[in-house]
Design an enzyme around this catalytic site. Sequence first.
Site, PDB file in Angstrom:
ATOM      1  N   ASN A   9       0.850  -1.195   0.000  1.00  0.00           N
ATOM      2  CA  ASN A   9       0.000   0.000   0.000  1.00  0.00           C
ATOM      3  C   ASN A   9       0.887   1.247   0.000  1.00  0.00           C
ATOM      4  O   ASN A   9       1.567   1.546   0.978  1.00  0.00           O
ATOM      5  CB  ASN A   9      -0.881  -0.081   1.267  1.00  0.00           C
ATOM      6  CG  ASN A   9      -1.781   1.124   1.421  1.00  0.00           C
ATOM      7  OD1 ASN A   9      -1.471   2.216   0.941  1.00  0.00           O
ATOM      8  ND2 ASN A   9      -2.885   0.911   2.093  1.00  0.00           N
ATOM      9  N   ASP A  70      -0.113  -4.237  12.054  1.00  0.00           N
ATOM     10  CA  ASP A  70      -1.479  -4.744  12.019  1.00  0.00           C
ATOM     11  C   ASP A  70      -2.326  -3.802  12.863  1.00  0.00           C
ATOM     12  O   ASP A  70      -1.877  -3.335  13.913  1.00  0.00           O
ATOM     13  CB  ASP A  70      -1.564  -6.181  12.559  1.00  0.00           C
ATOM     14  CG  ASP A  70      -2.904  -6.809  12.187  1.00  0.00           C
ATOM     15  OD1 ASP A  70      -3.391  -6.553  11.072  1.00  0.00           O
ATOM     16  OD2 ASP A  70      -3.477  -7.535  13.006  1.00  0.00           O
ATOM     17  N   ASP A 154     -13.803   4.951   9.936  1.00  0.00           N
ATOM     18  CA  ASP A 154     -13.656   6.384  10.219  1.00  0.00           C
ATOM     19  C   ASP A 154     -14.984   7.130  10.385  1.00  0.00           C
ATOM     20  O   ASP A 154     -15.081   7.985  11.268  1.00  0.00           O
ATOM     21  CB  ASP A 154     -12.809   7.062   9.133  1.00  0.00           C
ATOM     22  CG  ASP A 154     -11.321   6.815   9.332  1.00  0.00           C
ATOM     23  OD1 ASP A 154     -10.945   6.266  10.390  1.00  0.00           O
ATOM     24  OD2 ASP A 154     -10.537   7.165   8.446  1.00  0.00           O
TER      25      ASP A 154
END
Length: 197
Positions: A9, A70, A154
């Site tokens: 990513n 993680d 979020d």
Amino acid sequence: MRILVATRNRHKLDEIRAILKIPGVELVGADEVSGLPEDVVEDADTFEGNAIKKARELCAASGLWTLADDSGLEVDALGGEPGVRSARYAGEPSNAEANNARLLRALAGVGNRVARFRCVLALAAPDGRTWTVDGRCEGRIGLAEAGCGGFGYDPLFIPDGQWLTFAELPAAEKNRISHRGAALAAAAQAWGDWLKP
Ligand code: IMP
């Protein structure tokens, strides 16, 4: 010295590079190293276990010092769920909208909405040693989704000291107080000095 960051990513890699600035240390992403496994199965039952597993497997495959993370959401009234299952809380494939809907259903009528995001970073050395640091962001789960920034949970997460969700706050403010920012700051403090060549 090169340290492999166990992620494909680009956004995560840039964020890690921005915070973990160690003179003489080059952070390289998994896409920049050949011969690595495409994916590591995250089947441990703790964030620590998954971060260590990712760091160790990619360290073994590359021969490089390796950093892995993680993260996920823990909700007190749900005994810490979704926890390590945050990405796939509502089932496979991972779907943030379905995860948020499931979380709201699980908390319907529940008064205690205390929650936190956690991020564990693991560093693995080729000689087999491993270290971890932990970052947290305490807050609560809102009654409905609000905001369209960020990702994942979020729109439901309101950090302590705020009335707005992570998805409503500017990205720079989220990064300043986030679990990932806290873990990276802890990593810079704990490992920065002795990783310098
Ligand atoms: P991973 O550590 O990137 O695998 O993230 C696991 C899951 O935790 C994500 O898919 C999200 O559901 C959740 N998560 C982790 N960090 C955040 C965050 O900053 N905001 C919202 N959700 C997050």
